[in-house]
Design a protein around this motif. Structure first.
Motif, PDB file in Angstrom:
ATOM      1  N   THR A 184      -1.944  -8.002  -8.732  1.00 18.27           N
ATOM      2  CA  THR A 184      -1.028  -8.389  -7.652  1.00 18.27           C
ATOM      3  C   THR A 184       0.367  -7.805  -7.847  1.00 18.27           C
ATOM      4  OG1 THR A 184      -2.236 -10.444  -7.493  1.00 18.27           O
ATOM      5  CG2 THR A 184      -0.114 -10.373  -6.372  1.00 18.27           C
ATOM      6  N   TYR A 185       0.848  -7.878  -9.064  1.00 14.98           N
ATOM      7  CA  TYR A 185       2.208  -7.437  -9.320  1.00 14.98           C
ATOM      8  C   TYR A 185       2.338  -5.924  -9.128  1.00 14.98           C
ATOM      9  CZ  TYR A 185       6.818  -7.300 -11.400  1.00 14.98           C
ATOM     10  OH  TYR A 185       8.156  -7.123 -11.598  1.00 14.98           O
ATOM     11  N   THR A 186       1.394  -5.192  -9.705  1.00  7.89           N
ATOM     12  CA  THR A 186       1.446  -3.728  -9.585  1.00  7.89           C
ATOM     13  C   THR A 186       1.219  -3.294  -8.139  1.00  7.89           C
ATOM     14  OG1 THR A 186       0.519  -3.609 -11.815  1.00  7.89           O
ATOM     15  CG2 THR A 186       0.508  -1.586 -10.538  1.00  7.89           C
ATOM     16  N   ASN A 187       0.336  -3.977  -7.456  1.00  6.46           N
ATOM     17  CA  ASN A 187      -0.023  -3.566  -6.105  1.00  6.46           C
ATOM     18  C   ASN A 187       1.090  -3.810  -5.093  1.00  6.46           C
ATOM     19  OD1 ASN A 187      -1.917  -2.433  -4.298  1.00  6.46           O
ATOM     20  ND2 ASN A 187      -2.465  -4.484  -3.561  1.00  6.46           N
ATOM     21  N   TYR A 188       1.778  -4.924  -5.233  1.00  3.63           N
ATOM     22  CA  TYR A 188       2.751  -5.300  -4.206  1.00  3.63           C
ATOM     23  C   TYR A 188       4.207  -5.146  -4.636  1.00  3.63           C
ATOM     24  CZ  TYR A 188      -1.264  -7.443  -1.907  1.00  3.63           C
ATOM     25  OH  TYR A 188      -2.472  -7.660  -1.316  1.00  3.63           O
ATOM     26  N   ILE A 189       4.470  -5.195  -5.938  1.00  9.34           N
ATOM     27  CA  ILE A 189       5.867  -5.270  -6.376  1.00  9.34           C
ATOM     28  C   ILE A 189       6.285  -4.057  -7.209  1.00  9.34           C
ATOM     29  CG2 ILE A 189       7.527  -6.639  -7.708  1.00  9.34           C
ATOM     30  CD1 ILE A 189       5.613  -9.074  -6.810  1.00  9.34           C
ATOM     31  N   ASP A 190       5.631  -3.889  -8.369  1.00  6.22           N
ATOM     32  CA  ASP A 190       6.001  -2.748  -9.203  1.00  6.22           C
ATOM     33  C   ASP A 190       4.986  -1.623  -8.993  1.00  6.22           C
ATOM     34  OD1 ASP A 190       7.119  -1.037 -10.996  1.00  6.22           O
ATOM     35  OD2 ASP A 190       6.987  -2.381 -12.728  1.00  6.22           O
ATOM     36  N   LEU A 225       1.827 -11.233   2.166  1.00  5.80           N
ATOM     37  CA  LEU A 225       2.710 -11.503   3.291  1.00  5.80           C
ATOM     38  C   LEU A 225       4.068 -10.859   3.048  1.00  5.80           C
ATOM     39  CD1 LEU A 225       2.785 -13.260   5.944  1.00  5.80           C
ATOM     40  CD2 LEU A 225       4.031 -14.926   4.561  1.00  5.80           C
ATOM     41  N   GLY A 226       4.566 -11.004   1.828  1.00  4.14           N
ATOM     42  CA  GLY A 226       5.877 -10.447   1.480  1.00  4.14           C
ATOM     43  C   GLY A 226       5.885  -8.939   1.614  1.00  4.14           C
ATOM     44  N   SER A 227       4.800  -8.307   1.196  1.00  7.18           N
ATOM     45  CA  SER A 227       4.695  -6.857   1.271  1.00  7.18           C
ATOM     46  C   SER A 227       4.607  -6.405   2.730  1.00  7.18           C
ATOM     47  CB  SER A 227       3.473  -6.414   0.481  1.00  7.18           C
ATOM     48  OG  SER A 227       3.170  -5.079   0.763  1.00  7.18           O
ATOM     49  N   ALA A 228       3.820  -7.109   3.511  1.00  4.46           N
ATOM     50  CA  ALA A 228       3.628  -6.737   4.909  1.00  4.46           C
ATOM     51  C   ALA A 228       4.929  -6.846   5.701  1.00  4.46           C
ATOM     52  CB  ALA A 228       2.550  -7.611   5.537  1.00  4.46           C
ATOM     53  N   GLU A 276       4.758  -0.367   0.923  1.00  3.78           N
ATOM     54  CA  GLU A 276       3.504   0.358   0.720  1.00  3.78           C
ATOM     55  C   GLU A 276       2.874  -0.079  -0.596  1.00  3.78           C
ATOM     56  OE1 GLU A 276       1.924   4.923   1.194  1.00  3.78           O
ATOM     57  OE2 GLU A 276       3.546   4.582  -0.231  1.00  3.78           O
ATOM     58  N   THR A 277       1.691  -0.645  -0.523  1.00  2.37           N
ATOM     59  CA  THR A 277       1.036  -1.129  -1.737  1.00  2.37           C
ATOM     60  C   THR A 277       0.458   0.045  -2.530  1.00  2.37           C
ATOM     61  OG1 THR A 277      -1.139  -1.349  -0.722  1.00  2.37           O
ATOM     62  CG2 THR A 277       0.355  -3.247  -0.536  1.00  2.37           C
ATOM     63  N   LEU A 278       0.098  -0.217  -3.773  1.00  2.00           N
ATOM     64  CA  LEU A 278      -0.503   0.829  -4.596  1.00  2.00           C
ATOM     65  C   LEU A 278      -1.817   1.306  -3.971  1.00  2.00           C
ATOM     66  CD1 LEU A 278      -0.462   2.450  -7.283  1.00  2.00           C
ATOM     67  CD2 LEU A 278      -1.825   0.597  -8.278  1.00  2.00           C
ATOM     68  N   VAL A 279      -2.591   0.351  -3.472  1.00  2.00           N
ATOM     69  CA  VAL A 279      -3.892   0.699  -2.878  1.00  2.00           C
ATOM     70  C   VAL A 279      -3.684   1.635  -1.686  1.00  2.00           C
ATOM     71  CG1 VAL A 279      -5.908  -0.233  -1.658  1.00  2.00           C
ATOM     72  CG2 VAL A 279      -5.033  -1.406  -3.686  1.00  2.00           C
ATOM     73  N   ASP A 280      -2.710   1.296  -0.841  1.00  2.74           N
ATOM     74  CA  ASP A 280      -2.431   2.135   0.335  1.00  2.74           C
ATOM     75  C   ASP A 280      -1.934   3.518  -0.079  1.00  2.74           C
ATOM     76  OD1 ASP A 280      -3.150   0.032   1.888  1.00  2.74           O
ATOM     77  OD2 ASP A 280      -1.095  -0.612   2.351  1.00  2.74           O
ATOM     78  N   TRP A 281      -1.025   3.521  -1.046  1.00  2.63           N
ATOM     79  CA  TRP A 281      -0.478   4.795  -1.527  1.00  2.63           C
ATOM     80  C   TRP A 281      -1.600   5.706  -2.027  1.00  2.63           C
ATOM     81  CZ3 TRP A 281      -0.690   6.508  -6.714  1.00  2.63           C
ATOM     82  CH2 TRP A 281       0.014   7.697  -6.982  1.00  2.63           C
ATOM     83  N   PHE A 282      -2.486   5.104  -2.815  1.00  2.00           N
ATOM     84  CA  PHE A 282      -3.538   5.923  -3.420  1.00  2.00           C
ATOM     85  C   PHE A 282      -4.548   6.388  -2.382  1.00  2.00           C
ATOM     86  CE2 PHE A 282      -7.378   6.831  -5.861  1.00  2.00           C
ATOM     87  CZ  PHE A 282      -6.846   7.681  -6.819  1.00  2.00           C
ATOM     88  N   ASP A 288       5.453   1.399  -8.716  1.00  4.55           N
ATOM     89  CA  ASP A 288       5.752   2.585  -9.526  1.00  4.55           C
ATOM     90  C   ASP A 288       4.952   2.636 -10.823  1.00  4.55           C
ATOM     91  OD1 ASP A 288       7.420   3.675  -7.724  1.00  4.55           O
ATOM     92  OD2 ASP A 288       9.292   3.004  -8.677  1.00  4.55           O
ATOM     93  N   ARG A 289       4.752   1.476 -11.437  1.00  3.84           N
ATOM     94  CA  ARG A 289       4.007   1.548 -12.693  1.00  3.84           C
ATOM     95  C   ARG A 289       2.537   1.862 -12.432  1.00  3.84           C
ATOM     96  NH1 ARG A 289       3.422  -4.376 -15.648  1.00  3.84           N
ATOM     97  NH2 ARG A 289       1.918  -5.236 -14.195  1.00  3.84           N
ATOM     98  N   GLY A 290       2.044   1.476 -11.250  1.00  4.66           N
ATOM     99  CA  GLY A 290       0.688   1.850 -10.856  1.00  4.66           C
ATOM    100  C   GLY A 290       0.581   3.354 -10.666  1.00  4.66           C
ATOM    101  N   LYS A 291       1.603   3.910 -10.006  1.00  6.11           N
ATOM    102  CA  LYS A 291       1.606   5.357  -9.780  1.00  6.11           C
ATOM    103  C   LYS A 291       1.670   6.098 -11.120  1.00  6.11           C
ATOM    104  CE  LYS A 291       3.953   4.960  -5.298  1.00  6.11           C
ATOM    105  NZ  LYS A 291       5.242   5.151  -4.579  1.00  6.11           N
ATOM    106  N   ALA A 292       2.491   5.580 -12.011  1.00  6.13           N
ATOM    107  CA  ALA A 292       2.603   6.185 -13.343  1.00  6.13           C
ATOM    108  C   ALA A 292       1.255   6.147 -14.050  1.00  6.13           C
ATOM    109  CB  ALA A 292       3.666   5.459 -14.175  1.00  6.13           C
TER     110      ALA A 292
END
Lengths: 742, 174
Positions: free
Chosen positions: A510-516, A443-446, A482-488, A518-522
């Motif tokens: 959850t944390y990587t997908n919605y909040i950090d 919800l927060g991400s949306a 933009e979540t990690l899943v969406d970005w990818f 960048d670390r997912g992208k890395a």
């Protein structure tokens, strides 16, 4: 918990941090360091633990038969056995023994079981003078305080406090000051009291059914005196202390001192087979040689049930009975190191395993008082000499506490946000919010960035603190639109499956997908630099969040969803790569309790911590030069994650940094103190910061203060940023070929 | 002395050194003179069940509660030594070895070299039959100690010092 109750709890903890925190910290850290050092000397520590575990499992399995065998043995030796249903029953019997002996004084050696019975109070009501002869226990008796630690009961008191206490109470000719003076004063005074005692009472660390022997683990010699000086010996012990034979004692003798106070062995391991052959030390016959005496010693073994046989029938609490009360789980616990047993304990027992003991012998309410203080960091798991899954026992009891009591008051208003599986019970809003963090994050991400602005507003923080107990001093994580899943999905993989060395599924926690994000992208870039074909499917939260709140049913449902989403990838031979150690720990540890065995094993075998995976790639010929190396990169201050260490995968991060020439300084604290939601909770904020201070101190030292702060866990990063006011990054962000971190 | 016995002996002495516990070797013939250099008056003791060895005249071998209270040194037999830990096994006896080894400030356990074992499982295996026979024993490692008063102090309720005497059989000292 109401806002008021939270404030009271915070006040209590603050008071203990101020008054007892320093002494508790110094002592527990000393014990804990000693443990690491001492167990390192053992040739086969893990083997010895497994042996000890097997002995306890077997003994508890056939406990009724062992009780019968022991009873026969002790009676054949000339002693008496009494099996007490509960504390009142035990106390009644012990009072009868004292009364028959016309005992005026009973001297005791240290026994937690006797604390559980509150036998001192029972005897004192009959006019018996009860004297604690263990120096720590005696200090507490003089001060009228309760033990704060199961092995070293007075660790919350400094030498200065003890000196002040003795000087006030006893008014010695010369004021006492040094530890030596205090000890000699106590020795003389207690020596006098023991000389004239009528009954000696001891506990027992172990009892052997084949010989009827008690094993007592001590260092002072007071248990030896208590057992040998008077003609009557009463031993109190829980029924779980019985092991089949003398030979079974060996592994415990080697483990108990090392695990507890970090000593290879304590001064005295008494192996008494009472009634003992030693003559009585009778001051009324001061000139009769010991050899000429013909004593008729009296021995009573009081075996305590008090809930233990019911624990044995309880699949979840049963493991508690394997506990040998060494105190390793207390000494290794970040929260215990800060606050001690006066907060982290119930009516009798203290530390991580106390939840099991209190729930079993005193009832759930006593366990509920402190159960939240176990954050599930799991550092005690490898420290426990009988391999008890202590965090799991805490989780189970938390779940039971949640389910008890009245229906959730907030359910009506917040149902959309907190759609958990726990149908009944009284889970507070705080637990439900954290337990359903994935829903909140979605919800927060949306609604980001609006949600982030709103969450930062003072009225909102005030409301969150009042209703959910989320401390306003903590910065709330900001959600990414933009979540990690969406970005990818939009970006797509850069290494095709056809060209890839391996295929990996990057688990979007959850944390990587919605909040950090960048670390997912890395992580994606690092994996692709290793010629790995990456996929990031939408997969449910692991269940870590609800499990940490004791919401086992919700966690169980999430585990099934995660497994369903990953099973096909596992079958296709793809590796599951996990950034967040607490989620990997779910896959590797807790899923054993939540999934069928074959599913658990398959996921465990196929999932890796991200840097562990990088290590594997490098070992298999991947080109490390494609990553950012230490030659151009920053010097690092690294804190590995508690659960990552318990899984033993922290070594790969160390190895990769080393292989790539990084200059790394590593922390050695057990836990950062944040532990997911724990540090956000209003009642625990200050405790969390106090635990974190030990880490902050290491990273603020001259040799560390200019290094890049790196941590493997989300919580650790948040905590370090709060404590140090420096940015903290995940190792994968350091290795990212595009990284500019300094 | 076999190579293995030698290794166990060295390990035992190293463990005692870690504990700051002195150890002295002697033979039955030299026992009294060696003991004299270690013990301080008054000394109490209980029977030493070792061939060719007995307590010297000047050791009170029939202690009473009163003489035990006054004694500063005690001498008792150890039935085993455990090399890995520097421990000695002190059997309780009807003539009072338990209290005699516990009350005075200095305890001198007397141990035959042949009774040294390498490790804890071996020691406990040897003890098993004795305990099943109703006997009691203390596995004692260094002096009595406590950290309850804010720092480590030796001599809490028991001896402040321990000095181990190892008896080598005659003609065995190389």
């Amino acid at each position: 918990m109401s806002g008021n109750a939270r404030e009271q709890k915070a006040d209590h903890i603050r008071h203990l941090l101020e008054t007892e925190g320093d002494a508790v910290e110094a002592n527990t850290l000393g014990f804990n360091d000693g443990r690491y050092e001492s167990v390192a000397d053992l040739e086969d520590y893990e083997g010895l633990k497994s042996e000890a575990r097997a002995i306890k499992e077997d003994a508890i399995e056939r406990l009724p038969a062992l009780i019968d065998e022991l009873t026969e043995t002790v009676e054949a030796n000339g002693g008496t056995v009494y099996i007490a249903d509960d504390a009142a029953d035990a106390n009644r019997y012990i009072r009868e023994v004292a009364s028959e002996k016309e005992a005026e004084r009973l001297v005791k050696s240290k026994s937690m079981t006797s604390e559980e019975l509150e036998v001192n109070e029972a005897l004192e009501a009959d006019g018996v003078d009860v004297v604690e002869t263990d120096l720590g226990e005696w200090v507490l008796q003089v001060a009228d305080e309760a033990p704060s630690h199961i092995v070293a009961p007075a660790i919350h008191k400094s030498r200065e406090e003890i000196a002040r206490l003795f000087n006030e109470q006893f008014d010695p000719d010369e004021p006492l000051e040094t530890a030596e003076e205090l000890t000699m004063f106590a020795r003389d005074r207690l020596g006098e009291l023991i000389r004239e005692a009528d009954v000696g009472m001891t506990g027992a660390n172990f009892i052997t059914a084949d010989s009827g022997s008690l094993m007592l683990v001590t260092s002072e010699g007071n248990a030896r005196k208590s057992a040998v000086v008077p003609d009557t010996h009463v031993a109190v012990a829980g029924v779980e202390k019985i092991v089949p034979s003398v030979e079974d004692l060996a592994p415990f003798i080697e483990l108990i001192g090392r695990s507890g106070t970090g000593q290879d062995i304590t001064s005295y391991i008494s192996l008494l087979t009472p009634p003992v052959d030693s003559p009585v030390v009778d001051i009324d016959d001061p000139d009769v040689a010991f050899a000429d005496r013909d004593d008729d010693r009296d021995f009573h073994l009081v075996l305590i049930d008090n809930g233990r046989m019911a624990m044995r029938e309880d699949d979840q609490l049963k493991e508690t009975l394997y506990c040998i009360r060494c105190s390793a789980c207390a000494n290794t616990c970040g929260n215990f190191q800060s606050v001690g047993g006066h907060a982290f304990g119930g009516e009798t027992y203290t530390g991580g395993i106390a939840t099991g003991w209190e729930a079993g012998v005193h009832g759930q309410d006593s366990a509920a008082e402190f159960n939240d203080l176990c954050t599930g960091c799991s550092r005690c798991v490898e420290a426990c000499p009988v391999e008890i899954d202590i965090p799991w026992i805490n989780t189970v009891v938390r779940d039971r506490i949640n389910r008890d009591g009245d229906a959730g008051r907030f359910e009506f208003v917040y149902d959309e946000l907190v759609p958990d599986e726990e149908a009944t019970g009284s889970i507070g809003l705080q637990k439900r919010l954290f337990g359903n963090y994935e829903t909140l994050a979605k919800l927060g991400s949306a609604t980001a960035p609006l949600s982030n602005w709103t969450a930062g507003l003072e009225p909102v923080r005030s409301l969150l603190e009042r209703t959910a107990g989320i401390d306003r001093r903590r910065a709330l994580p900001a959600f990414e639109r933009e979540t990690l899943v969406d970005w990818f999905e939009a970006r797509g993989p850069r290494v095709s499956a056809a060209d890839a060395e391996r295929e990996a599924v990057l688990y979007p926690d959850t944390y990587t997908n919605y909040i950090d994000v960048d670390r997912g992208k890395a992580a994606v870039r690092v994996l692709e630099a290793m010629d790995v074909h990456v996929r990031i499917p939408a997969v449910s939260e692991s269940g870590r969040a609800p499990l940490s709140q004791g919401m086992i049913a919700t966690a169980d449902a999430k585990a099934s969803r995660v497994y369903a989403a990953l099973a096909e990838h596992l079958d296709a031979g793809r590796d599951i790569v996990v950034i967040e150690p607490s989620d990997l720990a779910m896959f590797h540890r807790e899923y054993e309790k939540l999934l069928p065995e074959a599913s658990f094993e398959r996921l465990r075998a196929g999932s890796y911590e991200v840097i562990e995976y990088v290590y594997g790639c490098l070992e298999n010929g991947a080109n490390g030069a494609r990553l950012r190396t230490g030659d151009g990169g920053p010097a690092i201050a690294y804190h590995s994650h508690c659960q990552q260490r318990t899984m033993g995968v922290d070594r790969y991060t160390r190895a990769v940094f080393e292989a790539l020439n990084y200059d790394v300084l590593e922390s050695d604290v057990e836990c950062c103190g944040m532990a997911g939601s724990f540090g956000y909770k209003q009642e625990y904020y200050e405790l969390s910061m106090d635990v974190g201070d030990r880490l902050a101190e290491q990273f603020s030292a001259p040799e560390a203060k200019n290094r890049l702060v790196v941590a493997s866990g989300t919580s650790c990063e948040d905590q370090l940023e709060d404590l140090l006011e420096r940015d903290a990054s995940h190792p994968v962000e350091v290795l990212d070929p595009r990284s500019r971190l300094r | 002395m076999s190579a293995e016995t030698g290794a166990i002996r060295r390990r035992f002495e190293a463990s005692l050194a870690d504990l700051d516990v002195p150890v002295t070797s002697t033979t039955p013939a030299a026992f009294e003179s060696t003991l004299e250099t270690i013990a301080s008056d008054p000394t109490v003791g209980t029977t030493l069940p070792f061939e060719g060895v007995s307590l010297p005249e000047w050791v009170d071998d029939e202690p009473t509660p009163a003489t035990l209270e006054r004694a500063t040194t005690s001498v008792t037999a150890a039935s085993l030594g455990i090399a890995d830990y520097g421990s000695v096994v002190l059997p309780s006896t009807p003539d009072g070895s338990e209290q005699v080894s516990l009350f005075p400030d200095l305890h001198v356990p007397v141990l035959r070299e042949a009774d040294l074992v390498a490790d804890m499982p071996t020691a406990i295996e040897r003890l098993g039959p004795h305990l099943r026979d109703g006997e009691s024993a203390i596995v004692a490692t260094g002096p009595s100690a406590t950290a309850d008063m804010g720092a480590l102090v030796k001599g809490a309720h028991g001896p402040k010092d321990v000095h181990v005497l190892v008896l080598e059989s005659e003609g065995d000292d190389e």
